[in-house]
Design a protein around this motif. Structure first.
Motif, short mmCIF file in Angstrom:
data_model
loop_
_atom_site.label_atom_id
_atom_site.label_comp_id
_atom_site.label_asym_id
_atom_site.label_seq_id
_atom_site.Cartn_x
_atom_site.Cartn_y
_atom_site.Cartn_z
N GLN A 140 0.82 -1.21 0.00
CA GLN A 140 0.00 0.00 0.00
C GLN A 140 0.85 1.26 0.00
O GLN A 140 0.52 2.26 -0.64
N SER A 225 -7.72 5.11 4.03
CA SER A 225 -6.70 4.24 3.44
C SER A 225 -5.32 4.67 3.92
O SER A 225 -5.07 5.85 4.20
N SER A 227 -2.93 4.91 2.16
CA SER A 227 -2.38 5.77 1.11
C SER A 227 -2.96 7.17 1.15
O SER A 227 -2.63 8.03 0.33
N ASN A 228 -3.83 7.44 2.09
CA ASN A 228 -4.51 8.73 2.16
C ASN A 228 -4.45 9.30 3.58
O ASN A 228 -5.40 9.92 4.06
N GLY A 277 -4.48 -0.61 9.44
CA GLY A 277 -5.42 0.36 8.92
C GLY A 277 -5.35 1.65 9.73
O GLY A 277 -4.50 1.82 10.61
#
Length: 282
Positions: A140, A225, A227-228, A277
């Motif tokens: 990720q 996410s 990635s965010n 997460g």
């Protein structure tokens, strides 16, 4: 008158039968004695008789004292036997008690060993899950680096986010000031924290009240996410609602967390221990 009228009679008086019997017995005894003496003297081979003197035991006539002494001695023996029996019973009780204590100690030791084995197995299971999650996290992160540079949630070309502001800055600054302090299970500050204790105390700086446990903290806010991520997001390890570890994303691909008793509170790269997460509470 006869001329013999005054002449006493020469007739002997008649002896009585009893006197005759006595005299006959005496005569018989004397004759028997003489006969035995004659027989003894007529036997030249007979050995001379030896006179034997027998000592008669002296009788202690104080029978009352002897009986009393015997009774006292019997009573003493009875008490001694009772004491020996009591001591034997006490020894047997002690042996039985020692055996029972040893059995309980063995059972306790076995229970502790079983608990330790269970804890070890659980730790191994979590470690295996962490290694699997790290692989997913690396994938990720690689995807995040390839995302658009114009996105508000992505890093800039240098890989460093803009400094956090507002509530996020208060949370991160507090957490960063705790770096170097000890990790203590159940700790909520100010000298030591555990993972969820640090997150709870940091968010309190922004007047946000979070639950105490990591499982509940991972259920707050909304999922985001990896990635965010934004500074101030809460990272979790495990699964949402059942997390076993949490930390705070501090920006620039790093997090601040109370890791364990070996490291204490540290700020590390996400690649050091990729989370599962994240949730956004701000």
């Amino acid at each position: 008158m006869s001329h013999t009228a005054h002449i006493p009679s020469h007739r002997k008086p008649r002896r009585s039968a009893s006197k005759l019997a006595v005299r006959a017995g005496v005569a018989g005894g004397v004759l028997s004695t003489l006969a035995m003496a004659g027989t003894a003297s007529a036997s030249p081979a007979a050995e001379p008789a030896t006179e034997t003197t027998l000592e008669m035991p002296v009788l202690n006539m104080d029978l009352g004292s002897q009986v009393s002494s015997a009774v006292i001695k019997a009573a003493d023996n009875t008490r001694a036997q009772a004491l020996v029996g009591e001591l034997n019973a006490q020894e047997e009780t002690a042996r039985t008690g020692a055996a029972a204590e040893a059995k309980l100690a063995k059972a306790d030791a076995q229970a502790k060993a079983d608990a330790e084995k269970k804890a070890t197995d659980e730790a191994k299971r979590q470690a295996d899950a962490d290694r699997a999650n790290r692989g997913d996290g690396r994938t990720q992160l690689a995807s995040a680096k390839g995302s658009s540079a114009g996105s508000s949630a992505s890093d800039d070309d240098s890989g460093v986010r803009a400094p956090a502001t507002g509530s996020a800055a208060a949370i991160i600054n507090f957490a960063r000031n705790q770096v170097g302090k000890a990790y203590v299970l159940g700790g909520t500050g100010p000298s030591s924290f555990d993972c969820s204790g640090l997150v709870q105390a940091a968010f309190r700086q922004a007047n946000i009240s979070l639950p105490r446990m990591s499982q509940d903290q991972s259920s707050e806010g909304t999922s985001v996410s990896l990635s965010n991520l934004q500074p101030g997001d809460v990272l979790y390890w495990g699964s949402r609602g059942n997390a076993y570890h949490v930390a705070i994303y501090s920006g620039g691909g790093k997090f601040i967390g109370a890791q364990n008793s070996g490291t204490g509170i540290v700020e590390r790269s996400l690649s050091y221990d990729p989370p599962t997460g994240a949730v956004r509470i701000l």
